[in-house]
Design a protein around this motif. Structure first.
Motif, mmCIF file in Angstrom:
data_model
loop_
_atom_site.group_PDB
_atom_site.id
_atom_site.type_symbol
_atom_site.label_atom_id
_atom_site.label_comp_id
_atom_site.label_asym_id
_atom_site.label_seq_id
_atom_site.Cartn_x
_atom_site.Cartn_y
_atom_site.Cartn_z
ATOM 1 N N SER A 133 0.933 -1.119 -0.035
ATOM 2 C CA SER A 133 -0.007 -0.050 -0.032
ATOM 3 C C SER A 133 0.921 1.144 0.125
ATOM 4 O O SER A 133 2.022 1.261 0.193
ATOM 5 C CB SER A 133 -0.852 0.003 1.363
ATOM 6 O OG SER A 133 -0.113 0.212 2.260
ATOM 7 N N SER A 140 -3.813 4.229 -0.475
ATOM 8 C CA SER A 140 -4.272 3.448 -1.686
ATOM 9 C C SER A 140 -3.730 2.260 -1.435
ATOM 10 O O SER A 140 -2.786 1.757 -0.839
ATOM 11 C CB SER A 140 -3.875 4.123 -2.972
ATOM 12 O OG SER A 140 -2.379 4.500 -2.904
ATOM 13 N N ASN A 141 -4.079 1.247 -2.404
ATOM 14 C CA ASN A 141 -3.642 -0.133 -2.593
ATOM 15 C C ASN A 141 -2.598 -0.278 -3.416
ATOM 16 O O ASN A 141 -2.146 0.857 -3.939
ATOM 17 C CB ASN A 141 -4.618 -1.024 -2.755
ATOM 18 C CG ASN A 141 -5.252 -0.809 -4.328
ATOM 19 O OD1 ASN A 141 -4.694 -0.124 -5.291
ATOM 20 N ND2 ASN A 141 -6.447 -1.294 -4.520
ATOM 21 N N GLU A 146 -8.373 3.729 -0.889
ATOM 22 C CA GLU A 146 -8.933 2.669 -0.345
ATOM 23 C C GLU A 146 -9.708 3.603 1.158
ATOM 24 O O GLU A 146 -10.746 3.192 1.512
ATOM 25 C CB GLU A 146 -8.168 1.579 0.336
ATOM 26 C CG GLU A 146 -7.844 0.726 -0.800
ATOM 27 C CD GLU A 146 -6.972 -0.568 -0.401
ATOM 28 O OE1 GLU A 146 -6.312 -0.228 0.976
ATOM 29 O OE2 GLU A 146 -7.232 -1.533 -0.953
ATOM 30 N N SER A 147 -8.945 4.648 1.621
ATOM 31 C CA SER A 147 -9.244 5.065 2.841
ATOM 32 C C SER A 147 -8.775 6.426 2.954
ATOM 33 O O SER A 147 -7.872 6.800 2.530
ATOM 34 C CB SER A 147 -9.100 4.311 4.101
ATOM 35 O OG SER A 147 -7.595 4.411 4.337
#
Length: 829
Positions: free
Chosen positions: A378, A431-432, A438-439
């Protein structure tokens, strides 16, 4: 060398200690031949002459002073015989002048002359003293030697430095002999030892340790007159500071009437820089008013990086972060205002107030990538805004009274108020591995720390006779603060909730009672001594909500000190000193605070750290202007930053910890060269050998390290009132705590144009030309799963234009220099 310590090491102890001391004593083998060679050269030279009055009658008992031509430093004195003749023998080669003195006659100076292998005997002929000459309107200007050695301190005269113009006090310190600055831990070391106490005009503004660095960064270098390096402070100084004391003395002016100095500077590095200073002194009969103001603005973009690797089962986890601090302006202001009243011939009452305002603002973009076995898991992008606004006020009342002609009592009372407001905000966007968000969340930190300090101090001095001096005194200091740290988090819905694991409210109360006595004097015309003993009793209590008495300490301590100076001959002297010191944990090192580099990398306080104690020895040999020194110290429980990584959470916490002990041996040599009348070179070389023992995760480790460095100043006089200065300093790789650092240093060039008595001096300088002052730290210890590499890139090539000037009365009598009661506690807070 960095290794895990085994029990079998004992059989290698003798070998290690032999190597340890051979590193330090090795330079002695190089220095002694130099001293012997100097003695041989000296024996070949001679100066002679005769002194008479206007009627050619010899002036017996006239005084003749031999001075260095470049800086008027005193070398030797002689008295004319009944025939008016005088002679100097065994004088080192160089450029000199003679000053002639006789009661009833104005002083007179000879032309400059040179002693060399070609001209080893110089006759100054007959000098006629003329009593008709008046001194009205005559101005004698003498340049002080760059380095002066006193019985208990070394003085670095920096006021005339061209490359320091327009800079700040921290940069001046960094270029001084034996001083190193660590901008990561916000610490200053002296001859390889951390725990230095910083004093300004004999007083320490009682502010947090990191704020001391900030204060120096915001202080205009044009205000500095000299720096005093007190390696083994005597008993009349408070025992705080295991590495000694650095006293920064600011410029002062004044006789009757109004006078002062002012300066302006503007420059450019990676950002804009400008500032100015103003100092004044007004003296009229029984009243003396003095003060000063300086302002400094500095925009210094920075880049910080941090890498760590950790094994977790069969996996290897890596974290690689980079902080781009694109906007980091710092504005600093310092105000000092005082008034002295001469109440009687023997009594002076003074009031002094100081104010510091320092505002540091930062906008940064932090990027972090997380890997497992080389593959990205990530990424995080974390914009960050932080403000660090500190303001302090200090008030001091001082009473000095002389009685019986040879006794003095000095009483001080101080109140200090210091407030820190340090809000920060972190927007965390995760982010991935494919870069898909993602958050998101936001962390905000609000930190407020008001500090209150009160001090009462009394010092007594008795000049028993011409050979004996007795000093005694007592001091009481009380300190208290409230440290309020609130950490909240919010998701995208903007609903805030408190992070209780990080939120903390703590209070500290501490008082220190101290008393001392010292005796100094002369054993003979060639031998001086100074011995003393100091006693301190400390009470410290740190509590938090729901956690009373986190720290509850009550301990007495004794601190002896001793100094001995012997003049072997007119050219050679030896100085020995010993002192015991304490380094109490900084108040902010013990209190709770948080600084994030990324969500899993942070710096925090540690309430469990204990004070450290140091025993230090120092030996100095002097031959005219050449000085060679040796020192050795043992510190128990030294305080250093230790990184720890949790193998489960992959979280790195950098915090202050007590190590087991540190032993430091140091050798240094200072020597000036004056090859011509227009060129001066001063050099200082040092080498440190250190051994540090510490524990990580219950395992015993040892670091052995040898580092070296130098400071060099070149001063060249050019035609038409121009002057050139080239300076440089270098520090080899070494250790800070348990982390190894790369070599760093600076190279600087400056040129000055004298505009005459009316318009002052104009200076242009370029500092850190090769961008070589960055910090790189490495910690690699696989036995405890610890691998951390960090860089702190502060360096910038700075072009600075500075103008300084004076106004008013230029006579020499200055405003009263005194040390306030709150003089020796700023470093801790």
């Amino acid at each position: 060398m960095y290794y895990e310590k085994k029990s079998s090491d004992h059989k290698n102890k003798h070998k290690k200690m032999t190597s340890f001391f051979s590193i330090i004593l090795g330079p002695v083998k190089l220095i002694l031949p130099l001293f012997l060679f100097c003695e041989y050269i000296d024996a070949q030279s001679q100066i002679e002459g005769k002194i008479v009055d206007e009627s050619s009658i010899p002036l017996g008992f006239a005084n003749i002073l031999l001075l260095q031509a470049n800086d008027s430093m005193f070398i030797k004195g002689e008295i004319a015989n009944d025939d008016g003749q005088y002679q100097f023998q065994n004088i080192p080669y160089g450029d000199y002048i003679c000053e002639f003195r006789m009661v009833g006659y104005p002083n007179k100076h000879s032309p400059k002359f040179t002693l060399s292998a070609v001209s080893s005997v110089v006759s100054l002929g007959t000098t006629t003293m003329d009593e008709s000459i008046t001194l009205d309107g005559v101005e004698i200007v003498a340049k002080r030697a760059f380095l002066e050695q006193k019985i208990d301190r070394t003085i670095v005269n920096v006021s005339n430095s061209i490359t320091n113009a327009g800079g700040n006090a921290l940069e001046v310190l960094q270029r001084s002999p034996g001083i190193q600055i660590n901008r990561l831990s916000r610490t200053i070391s002296l001859v390889g030892k951390e725990g230095v106490v910083i004093m300004i005009n004999g007083q320490i503004s009682r502010i947090p340790a990191d704020a001391v660095i900030q204060l120096l960064e915001g202080m205009n270098a044009d205000n500095i007159d000299r720096i005093e390096l007190i390696h083994t402070p005597p008993a009349n100084f408070e025992a705080q500071g295991n590495a000694g004391i650095i006293n920064i003395v600011l410029k002062s002016t004044g006789d009757e009437g109004l006078n002062g100095t002012y300066s302006l500077n503007i420059g450019r590095g990676r950002g804009d820089k400008y500032g100015g200073s103003f100092n004044f002194n007004y003296r009229k009969k029984i009243v003396n008013i003095f003060g000063g103001y300086d302002h400094k603005y500095n925009l210094n973009p920075q880049v910080f990086t941090n890498y760590r690797g950790i094994s977790q089962g069969n996996d290897f986890l890596e974290t690689d972060s980079r902080s781009e601090r694109s906007r980091t302006p710092t504005t600093g202001q310092n105000i000092r205002l005082g008034i002295d009243f001469q109440l009687t011939k023997n009594t002076v009452l003074g009031v002094l107030t100081t104010m510091l305002d320092r505002n540091w603002y930062m906008e940064a973009i932090n990027n972090a990538s997380y890997y497992t076995n080389g593959s990205v898991d990530s990424r995080i992008v974390m914009p960050n805004i932080e403000t660090n606004h500190a303001r302090s006020y200090t008030g001091n009342i001082n009473l000095t009274h002389k009685f019986f002609g040879n006794q003095t009592i000095n009483i001080d009372a101080d109140l200090v108020s210091y407030k820190i407001n340090k809000p920060s905000n972190y927007d965390i966007n995760e982010s991935n591995s494919a870069g898909i968000p993602e958050s998101e969340c936001t962390i905000r930190i609000d930190k407020k720390t008001p500090i209150k300090i009160g001090v009462v101090k009394m010092d007594y001095t008795w000049e028993v006779n011409k050979k004996i001096k007795f000093e005694a005194g007592a001091k009481y200091t009380t300190t208290g603060f409230d440290n309020n740290v609130i950490v909240d988090s919010s998701q995208t819905n903007n609903n805030w909730y408190n992070l209780k694991d990080y939120t903390n409210y703590s209070t500290l109360e501490e008082n220190i009672t101290g008393a001392y006595g010292t005796l100094s004097g002369k054993i003979s015309d060639k031998t001086e001594y100074k011995g003393g003993l100091r006693y301190e009793y400390t009470n410290t209590n740190l509590s938090a909500i729901g956690q009373p008495n986190i720290v509850d300490r009550h301990y007495p301590s004794w601190f002896p000190s001793f100094f001995l100076n012997h003049k072997i001959s007119d050219k050679n002297s030896i100085n020995f000193s010993y002192s015991r010191r304490i380094s109490r944990p900084g108040l902010m090192q013990m209190a709770a605070f948080l600084v994030f580099s990324d969500p899993t990398t942070l710096l925090g306080g540690n309430p469990a750290i204990q004070p450290s104690f140091t025993n230090a020895l120092k030996l100095d040999l002097s031959h005219n202007s050449i000085r060679f020194g040796l020192s050795y110290s043992i510190e128990k429980s030294p305080i250093g930053i230790v990184p720890t990584v949790n193998a489960i959470t992959n979280r790195q916490i950098n915090s202050w910890q007590n190590l087991i002990d540190t032993k430091v041996a140091n050798a240094n040599i200072y020597f000036p060269l004056h090859p011509t009348s227009w060129y001066d070179l001063t050099s200082n070389f040092f080498i440190n050998s250190s051994s540090t023992n510490f524990k990580l995760e219950g395992k015993l480790f040892q670091i052995q390290n040898v580092n070296y460095g130098f400071n060099i100043n070149n001063n060249i006089k050019l035609p038409k009132d121009f002057a050139l200065e080239v300076t440089g300093n270098f520090n080899s790789p070494g250790y800070w705590g348990v982390a190894k650092s790369k070599a760093n240093g600076t190279f600087n060039i400056g040129v000055q144009k004298s505009l005459g008595n009316k318009w002052g001096n104009l200076r242009l300088n370029v500092n850190d030309i090769f961008l070589s002052s960055n910090w790189y730290l490495f910690t690699n210890q696989p036995q405890v799963n610890l691998l951390v590499n960090s860089s702190f890139r502060f360096a910038e090539r700075v072009f600075m234009l500075s103008w300084t000037n004076t106004f008013g009365n230029t006579k020499l009598k200055s405003s009263r220099t005194r040390q306030t009661g709150s003089a020796e506690d700023v470093k801790r807070i």
